[in-house]
Design a protein around this motif. Structure first.
Motif, PDB file in Angstrom:
ATOM      1  N   ALA A  96       0.829  -1.205   0.000  1.00 48.93           N
ATOM      2  CA  ALA A  96       0.000   0.000   0.000  1.00 48.93           C
ATOM      3  C   ALA A  96       0.866   1.257   0.000  1.00 48.93           C
ATOM      4  CB  ALA A  96      -0.929  -0.005   1.216  1.00 48.93           C
ATOM      5  N   LEU A  97       1.890   1.271   0.834  1.00 54.00           N
ATOM      6  CA  LEU A  97       2.775   2.438   0.890  1.00 54.00           C
ATOM      7  C   LEU A  97       3.582   2.587  -0.395  1.00 54.00           C
ATOM      8  CD1 LEU A  97       4.066   2.180   4.584  1.00 54.00           C
ATOM      9  CD2 LEU A  97       2.249   3.651   3.660  1.00 54.00           C
ATOM     10  N   ALA A  98       3.891   1.466  -1.048  1.00 54.85           N
ATOM     11  CA  ALA A  98       4.612   1.531  -2.325  1.00 54.85           C
ATOM     12  C   ALA A  98       3.764   2.211  -3.396  1.00 54.85           C
ATOM     13  CB  ALA A  98       5.013   0.125  -2.773  1.00 54.85           C
ATOM     14  N   VAL A  99       2.459   1.942  -3.386  1.00 53.56           N
ATOM     15  CA  VAL A  99       1.555   2.607  -4.342  1.00 53.56           C
ATOM     16  C   VAL A  99       1.536   4.111  -4.090  1.00 53.56           C
ATOM     17  CG1 VAL A  99      -0.845   2.836  -5.081  1.00 53.56           C
ATOM     18  CG2 VAL A  99       0.125   0.567  -4.678  1.00 53.56           C
ATOM     19  N   VAL A 100       1.444   4.499  -2.816  1.00 50.21           N
ATOM     20  CA  VAL A 100       1.444   5.925  -2.465  1.00 50.21           C
ATOM     21  C   VAL A 100       2.757   6.573  -2.892  1.00 50.21           C
ATOM     22  CG1 VAL A 100       1.330   7.577  -0.567  1.00 50.21           C
ATOM     23  CG2 VAL A 100      -0.137   5.560  -0.538  1.00 50.21           C
TER      24      VAL A 100
ATOM     25  N   LEU B 126       2.899   7.109  -6.677  1.00 50.15           N
ATOM     26  CA  LEU B 126       2.125   8.268  -7.127  1.00 50.15           C
ATOM     27  C   LEU B 126       2.898   9.569  -6.863  1.00 50.15           C
ATOM     28  CD1 LEU B 126      -1.421   7.212  -5.880  1.00 50.15           C
ATOM     29  CD2 LEU B 126      -0.706   7.485  -8.252  1.00 50.15           C
ATOM     30  N   HIS B 127       3.582   9.635  -5.723  1.00 49.19           N
ATOM     31  CA  HIS B 127       4.395  10.819  -5.429  1.00 49.19           C
ATOM     32  C   HIS B 127       5.528  10.966  -6.436  1.00 49.19           C
ATOM     33  CE1 HIS B 127       2.324  10.994  -1.544  1.00 49.19           C
ATOM     34  NE2 HIS B 127       2.882  12.182  -1.367  1.00 49.19           N
ATOM     35  N   LEU B 128       6.197   9.856  -6.740  1.00 46.39           N
ATOM     36  CA  LEU B 128       7.306   9.906  -7.693  1.00 46.39           C
ATOM     37  C   LEU B 128       6.821  10.295  -9.082  1.00 46.39           C
ATOM     38  CD1 LEU B 128       9.347   6.728  -6.626  1.00 46.39           C
ATOM     39  CD2 LEU B 128       9.962   9.138  -6.283  1.00 46.39           C
ATOM     40  N   ALA B 129       5.656   9.782  -9.474  1.00 49.07           N
ATOM     41  CA  ALA B 129       5.112  10.116 -10.794  1.00 49.07           C
ATOM     42  C   ALA B 129       4.765  11.597 -10.890  1.00 49.07           C
ATOM     43  CB  ALA B 129       3.877   9.265 -11.081  1.00 49.07           C
ATOM     44  N   GLY B 130       4.068  12.117  -9.870  1.00 47.86           N
ATOM     45  CA  GLY B 130       3.697  13.529  -9.889  1.00 47.86           C
ATOM     46  C   GLY B 130       4.895  14.454  -9.847  1.00 47.86           C
ATOM     47  N   LEU B 131       5.829  14.180  -8.938  1.00 46.01           N
ATOM     48  CA  LEU B 131       7.025  15.023  -8.833  1.00 46.01           C
ATOM     49  C   LEU B 131       7.904  14.881 -10.075  1.00 46.01           C
ATOM     50  CD1 LEU B 131       7.960  14.414  -5.076  1.00 46.01           C
ATOM     51  CD2 LEU B 131       7.068  16.526  -6.092  1.00 46.01           C
TER      52      LEU B 131
ATOM     53  N   ALA C 275      -1.736  11.898  -5.113  1.00 48.75           N
ATOM     54  CA  ALA C 275      -0.685  11.397  -4.219  1.00 48.75           C
ATOM     55  C   ALA C 275      -0.929  11.850  -2.788  1.00 48.75           C
ATOM     56  CB  ALA C 275       0.679  11.879  -4.710  1.00 48.75           C
ATOM     57  N   ALA C 276      -1.270  13.122  -2.623  1.00 52.45           N
ATOM     58  CA  ALA C 276      -1.501  13.650  -1.279  1.00 52.45           C
ATOM     59  C   ALA C 276      -2.737  13.027  -0.649  1.00 52.45           C
ATOM     60  CB  ALA C 276      -1.650  15.170  -1.338  1.00 52.45           C
ATOM     61  N   MET C 277      -3.806  12.882  -1.423  1.00 53.94           N
ATOM     62  CA  MET C 277      -5.040  12.319  -0.869  1.00 53.94           C
ATOM     63  C   MET C 277      -4.854  10.855  -0.489  1.00 53.94           C
ATOM     64  SD  MET C 277      -8.938  12.551  -2.319  1.00 53.94           S
ATOM     65  CE  MET C 277      -8.574  11.780  -3.879  1.00 53.94           C
TER      66      MET C 277
END
Length: 353
Positions: A30-34, A37-42, A253-255
């Motif tokens: 679950a944390l890997a998915v989060v 998403l952060h890596l993709a957005g940034l 990512a934040a949500m």
């Protein structure tokens, strides 16, 4: 045979396979998915800035989109939805690590797809976002109805656990030395069957994903609309496609970060109650009762919203509920749960022999 072999090799591909994994592996997934998403957005933001094609999408604008997503995860309905869903799964003897993530991903799917359509210049999206349009009203009814009905049903299902805990509390008062078996809080009896039957098929986190998907169709939150307005404004200003996509992705990512953390906290709280029900019965009654009350309140707010907007009912209880300000209720509810759990954890640690 091929499907069964694939499931054994890749347990994350099936609900049964995911449930069979060790808890820490499921939390890690679950944390890997989060994190992904952060890596993709940034990554998209950095790529646009370095290439000099970011245009109107600045680091400040991206930060606003991220902050809106984080704030959105603390909305009252998000907290109540994840809390009550987690309580239901724990009462059934499950320990899902991705309830918050699943709900958030369902919610985010609509945000990201809508963001893509906004970037593509799809005209019907403007109609869907216009509150006075027929499409917006239909989508709003679907979103509010699904969220309200689901929350009421899951709160009623959790009521069976609350009643079971109340019976156990009375039995312990009559006989303090009563031996309490494991899973003593699992609902039993005809009343429990009646209360839990409507949501008996909601057994895995991906079912909560569907609820989150339908829930977000109404575009009824300022944060959700706000990030789409930011995206549309940046698109009109000539920002590149890569830079524009980072806005809904950072919001997502934040949500997902906030909702996943909330789901894990709720899972820890309710699992702690089930570990020693005899000693923690009052704690269990408090957090389960508050969770049920919050779910019923959000369901009542949804019903009042439909009656007010669709039928023009504005007086009495409906008027009172529609005027109720729940802007900060999510923070209050999350803070309450955190304080109660922290205080009880300290007390339990001190009481250990």
């Amino acid at each position: 045979m091929g499907t069964a072999t694939a499931a054994r090799r890749h347990p994350l591909l099936t609900s049964r396979g995911r449930a069979a994994l060790p808890f820490r592996h499921r939390v890690g997934a679950a944390l890997a998915v989060v994190a992904g998403l952060h890596l993709a957005g940034l990554g998209l933001l950095v790529l646009g800035v370095v290439a000099g094609t970011a245009g109107a999408v600045t680091v400040g604008l991206a930060a606003v989109a991220y902050l809106r997503g984080l704030v959105h995860s603390f909305d009252f309905d998000h907290i109540a939805m994840i809390d009550n869903s987690t309580r239901k799964f724990v009462a059934e003897g499950r320990s899902p690590a991705s309830v918050g993530l699943a709900f958030s991903l369902g919610h985010s799917t609509v945000v990201v797809l809508t963001g893509v359509l906004v970037i593509a210049g799809a005209g019907f999206i403007r109609t869907a976002l216009d509150e006075s349009s027929g499409a917006a009203r239909v989508l709003g009814v679907i979103g509010v109805s699904v969220s309200g009905l689901y929350l009421v049903l899951v709160a009623v299902a959790n009521l069976a656990t609350f009643l079971r805990a109340w019976e156990l509390r009375r039995a312990l008062r009559a006989d303090p030395h009563l031996e309490v078996p494991p899973h003593a809080l699992t609902p039993r009896g005809p009343a429990a069957v009646v209360l839990t039957t409507p949501l008996r098929r909601v057994r895995h986190p991906w079912h909560v994903y569907v609820v989150g998907l339908l829930f977000s169709l109404g575009f009824d939150t300022s944060s959700q609309i706000g990030v789409l307005v930011l995206t549309a404004g940046a698109a009109l200003a000539g920002a590149s496609l890569v830079s524009l996509l980072c806005l809904p992705l950072l919001f997502t990512a934040a949500m997902t970060l906030g909702d996943t953390a909330n789901g894990l906290l709720m899972l820890r709280m309710y699992s702690a109650a089930d570990q020693d029900p005899a000693r923690r019965i009052t704690y269990n009654l408090v957090i389960t009762g508050v969770g049920i009350a919050s779910g019923l309140l959000v369901g009542a707010l949804a019903a009042a919203s439909l009656l007010s907007e669709q039928l023009g009912v504005t007086g009495g209880l409906v008027g009172l509920l529609t005027r109720l300000d729940t802007k900060h209720a999510g923070y209050v509810l999350a803070g309450f749960f955190a304080v109660v759990f922290a205080a009880c954890a300290v007390a339990w640690r001190r009481a250990r022999p």
